[in-house]
Design a protein around this motif. Structure first.
Motif, mmCIF file in Angstrom:
data_model
loop_
_atom_site.group_PDB
_atom_site.id
_atom_site.type_symbol
_atom_site.label_atom_id
_atom_site.label_comp_id
_atom_site.label_asym_id
_atom_site.label_seq_id
_atom_site.Cartn_x
_atom_site.Cartn_y
_atom_site.Cartn_z
ATOM 1 N N ALA A 16 0.824 -1.214 0.000
ATOM 2 C CA ALA A 16 0.000 0.000 0.000
ATOM 3 C C ALA A 16 0.857 1.263 0.000
ATOM 4 O O ALA A 16 0.440 2.294 0.514
ATOM 5 C CB ALA A 16 -0.925 -0.006 1.221
ATOM 6 N N GLY A 17 2.037 1.187 -0.599
ATOM 7 C CA GLY A 17 2.947 2.326 -0.552
ATOM 8 C C GLY A 17 3.103 3.088 -1.846
ATOM 9 O O GLY A 17 3.875 4.049 -1.912
ATOM 10 N N GLY A 18 2.367 2.678 -2.881
ATOM 11 C CA GLY A 18 2.534 3.290 -4.198
ATOM 12 C C GLY A 18 2.022 4.717 -4.282
ATOM 13 O O GLY A 18 1.222 5.171 -3.445
ATOM 14 N N PHE A 19 2.454 5.431 -5.320
ATOM 15 C CA PHE A 19 2.084 6.833 -5.495
ATOM 16 C C PHE A 19 0.733 7.006 -6.175
ATOM 17 O O PHE A 19 0.149 8.088 -6.119
ATOM 18 C CB PHE A 19 3.174 7.560 -6.296
ATOM 19 C CG PHE A 19 4.441 7.767 -5.517
ATOM 20 C CD1 PHE A 19 4.620 8.900 -4.742
ATOM 21 C CD2 PHE A 19 5.447 6.808 -5.533
ATOM 22 C CE1 PHE A 19 5.789 9.090 -4.007
ATOM 23 C CE2 PHE A 19 6.615 6.986 -4.806
ATOM 24 C CZ PHE A 19 6.787 8.124 -4.046
ATOM 25 N N GLY A 20 0.242 5.982 -6.838
ATOM 26 C CA GLY A 20 -1.083 6.072 -7.454
ATOM 27 C C GLY A 20 -1.210 7.174 -8.483
ATOM 28 O O GLY A 20 -2.255 7.820 -8.584
ATOM 29 N N THR A 21 -0.171 7.374 -9.287
ATOM 30 C CA THR A 21 -0.161 8.508 -10.217
ATOM 31 C C THR A 21 -1.275 8.431 -11.256
ATOM 32 O O THR A 21 -1.815 9.461 -11.660
ATOM 33 C CB THR A 21 1.201 8.598 -10.921
ATOM 34 O OG1 THR A 21 1.527 7.322 -11.499
ATOM 35 C CG2 THR A 21 2.287 8.968 -9.931
ATOM 36 N N ARG A 22 -1.620 7.225 -11.709
ATOM 37 C CA ARG A 22 -2.638 7.107 -12.758
ATOM 38 C C ARG A 22 -4.031 7.465 -12.255
ATOM 39 O O ARG A 22 -4.923 7.781 -13.041
ATOM 40 C CB ARG A 22 -2.652 5.675 -13.319
ATOM 41 C CG ARG A 22 -1.388 5.280 -14.064
ATOM 42 C CD ARG A 22 -1.437 3.821 -14.486
ATOM 43 N NE ARG A 22 -1.588 2.949 -13.333
ATOM 44 C CZ ARG A 22 -1.836 1.637 -13.419
ATOM 45 N NH1 ARG A 22 -1.974 1.067 -14.607
ATOM 46 N NH2 ARG A 22 -1.953 0.906 -12.325
ATOM 47 N N LEU A 23 -4.222 7.430 -10.933
ATOM 48 C CA LEU A 23 -5.547 7.685 -10.372
ATOM 49 C C LEU A 23 -5.710 9.114 -9.874
ATOM 50 O O LEU A 23 -6.794 9.517 -9.458
ATOM 51 C CB LEU A 23 -5.802 6.698 -9.221
ATOM 52 C CG LEU A 23 -7.250 6.439 -8.797
ATOM 53 C CD1 LEU A 23 -8.070 5.891 -9.948
ATOM 54 C CD2 LEU A 23 -7.296 5.463 -7.613
ATOM 55 N N SER A 57 -4.805 -11.286 10.664
ATOM 56 C CA SER A 57 -3.487 -10.693 10.917
ATOM 57 C C SER A 57 -3.018 -9.956 9.667
ATOM 58 O O SER A 57 -2.901 -10.554 8.591
ATOM 59 C CB SER A 57 -2.479 -11.782 11.304
ATOM 60 O OG SER A 57 -1.213 -11.223 11.594
ATOM 61 N N PHE A 58 -2.752 -8.653 9.805
ATOM 62 C CA PHE A 58 -2.446 -7.802 8.662
ATOM 63 C C PHE A 58 -1.182 -6.987 8.904
ATOM 64 O O PHE A 58 -0.963 -6.472 10.004
ATOM 65 C CB PHE A 58 -3.600 -6.834 8.399
ATOM 66 C CG PHE A 58 -4.928 -7.511 8.207
ATOM 67 C CD1 PHE A 58 -5.301 -8.020 6.972
ATOM 68 C CD2 PHE A 58 -5.814 -7.655 9.276
ATOM 69 C CE1 PHE A 58 -6.517 -8.649 6.792
ATOM 70 C CE2 PHE A 58 -7.038 -8.277 9.111
ATOM 71 C CZ PHE A 58 -7.390 -8.780 7.863
ATOM 72 N N VAL A 59 -0.367 -6.867 7.860
ATOM 73 C CA VAL A 59 0.798 -5.983 7.882
ATOM 74 C C VAL A 59 0.718 -5.101 6.642
ATOM 75 O O VAL A 59 0.680 -5.614 5.513
ATOM 76 C CB VAL A 59 2.127 -6.761 7.873
ATOM 77 C CG1 VAL A 59 3.295 -5.780 7.880
ATOM 78 C CG2 VAL A 59 2.220 -7.708 9.066
ATOM 79 N N PHE A 60 0.695 -3.801 6.824
ATOM 80 C CA PHE A 60 0.566 -2.864 5.711
ATOM 81 C C PHE A 60 1.943 -2.283 5.381
ATOM 82 O O PHE A 60 2.631 -1.756 6.261
ATOM 83 C CB PHE A 60 -0.436 -1.764 6.065
ATOM 84 C CG PHE A 60 -1.832 -2.299 6.228
ATOM 85 C CD1 PHE A 60 -2.695 -2.369 5.148
ATOM 86 C CD2 PHE A 60 -2.267 -2.779 7.459
ATOM 87 C CE1 PHE A 60 -3.968 -2.895 5.282
ATOM 88 C CE2 PHE A 60 -3.541 -3.313 7.608
ATOM 89 C CZ PHE A 60 -4.394 -3.377 6.515
ATOM 90 N N LEU A 61 2.331 -2.395 4.117
ATOM 91 C CA LEU A 61 3.633 -1.929 3.650
ATOM 92 C C LEU A 61 3.438 -0.550 3.033
ATOM 93 O O LEU A 61 2.795 -0.417 1.979
ATOM 94 C CB LEU A 61 4.215 -2.914 2.636
ATOM 95 C CG LEU A 61 4.144 -4.403 3.033
ATOM 96 C CD1 LEU A 61 4.906 -5.261 2.034
ATOM 97 C CD2 LEU A 61 4.647 -4.627 4.450
ATOM 98 N N LEU A 62 3.962 0.473 3.680
ATOM 99 C CA LEU A 62 3.595 1.864 3.393
ATOM 100 C C LEU A 62 4.788 2.700 2.953
ATOM 101 O O LEU A 62 5.933 2.422 3.295
ATOM 102 C CB LEU A 62 2.971 2.504 4.637
ATOM 103 C CG LEU A 62 1.831 1.737 5.318
ATOM 104 C CD1 LEU A 62 1.386 2.481 6.578
ATOM 105 C CD2 LEU A 62 0.660 1.543 4.363
ATOM 106 N N HIS A 63 4.481 3.769 2.232
ATOM 107 C CA HIS A 63 5.472 4.805 1.922
ATOM 108 C C HIS A 63 4.747 6.111 1.631
ATOM 109 O O HIS A 63 4.683 6.976 2.490
ATOM 110 C CB HIS A 63 6.361 4.403 0.739
ATOM 111 C CG HIS A 63 7.361 5.469 0.405
ATOM 112 N ND1 HIS A 63 8.451 5.731 1.218
ATOM 113 C CD2 HIS A 63 7.437 6.361 -0.626
ATOM 114 C CE1 HIS A 63 9.148 6.728 0.705
ATOM 115 N NE2 HIS A 63 8.549 7.135 -0.411
ATOM 116 N N HIS A 64 4.162 6.248 0.430
ATOM 117 C CA HIS A 64 3.497 7.496 0.042
ATOM 118 C C HIS A 64 2.275 7.756 0.925
ATOM 119 O O HIS A 64 1.414 6.894 1.071
ATOM 120 C CB HIS A 64 3.074 7.407 -1.423
ATOM 121 C CG HIS A 64 2.324 8.587 -1.925
ATOM 122 N ND1 HIS A 64 2.868 9.853 -1.976
ATOM 123 C CD2 HIS A 64 1.053 8.707 -2.409
ATOM 124 C CE1 HIS A 64 1.988 10.689 -2.471
ATOM 125 N NE2 HIS A 64 0.876 10.029 -2.737
#
Length: 244
Positions: A16-23, A57-64
């Motif tokens: 879940a760390g992407g920039f989502g530029t297309r959206l 059990s959830f682990v969210f991989l984040l950046h943006h």
């Protein structure tokens, strides 16, 4: 009495760390995982759906815009996520999909097999069957036009043999459905650099003949472009009638 859901005793790592530029033309203020669908974020519906399939059990991989997703998760810990284990890992820099997973495995000192999915990819079902498959494995779907996704080819033993890059060629084919069952051993020699799961790791595993395809027949949508995001919103607004 309602039927109880069988719990899947495995962590789900969520990219879940992407920039989502297309959206960004339709969802500019928040990361695409938090794009509004009706009166809730897309990620709310995802988590609700994952829980209904037995995950706890959830682990969210984040950046943006990681802070916005963390705020959402903190808010839902006592509500939607009550009774669940929730963690997150923030990449210090964009690590691409493979680097994000390897970084999380290292930071959390994961020792067991785990499931991996994309925050922006909706699958109608598949958690249990993929969890029961032998790692490493990936869910695949047959679609009428695979040009946006690239194709996955596999043999009669369901071993993945080839990944074909995205192209302008129209046509049906099998695609990576965005849900995998992986083991930590394949990340043990990570060099700390960004890398792509599909272009690097999955291609390597396919070359070694150890990556299994798990064929699903279910609803699928990737909300990464405006047309598909709006189509998903319409599907939800229509009480999930019809196919995606």
């Amino acid at each position: 009495m309602p039927m109880q859901t069988t719990v899947v005793n495995m962590k789900l790592l969520v990219l879940a760390g992407g920039f989502g530029t297309r959206l960004q033309s339709v969802v500019a203020e928040v990361p695409k995982a938090l794009a509004s669908v009706g009166d809730v974020p897309f990620l709310y519906l995802q988590i609700e759906h994952w829980i209904s399939q037995g995950l706890r059990s959830f682990v969210f991989l984040l950046h943006h815009q990681a802070d916005l997703i963390i705020q959402f998760l903190e808010l839902e810990k006592s509500k939607l996520l009550k009774g669940c284990e929730v963690a997150w890992v923030i990449e210090p820099k964009p690590m691409d999909t493979g680097g994000a997973v390897a970084y999380a495995v290292s930071q959390l000192k994961l020792a067991d097999e785990f499931l991996l999915t994309n925050a922006d990819t909706w699958l109608g079902s598949g958690i249990k069957i993929v969890a029961q498959s032998t790692a490493p494995s990936m869910a695949v779907l047959s679609v009428s036009n695979s040009s946006r996704y690239g194709q996955v080819e596999f043999d009669d033993q369901l071993k993945v043999t080839t990944f074909i890059e995205k192209s302008n060629t129209q046509g049906s084919g099998w695609i990576n459905a965005g849900l995998c069952h992986l083991n930590v051993d394949i990340f043990q020699y990570w060099n700390g650099q960004p890398f792509s799961l599909e272009r690097v790791l999955f291609t390597q595993l396919a070359g070694e003949g150890v990556l299994t395809a798990v064929a699903l027949n279910t609803d699928f949508i990737d909300i990464g472009i405006p047309a598909d995001y709006l189509r998903f919103c319409s599907w939800i607004d229509n009480d999930r009638k019809g196919t995606l």
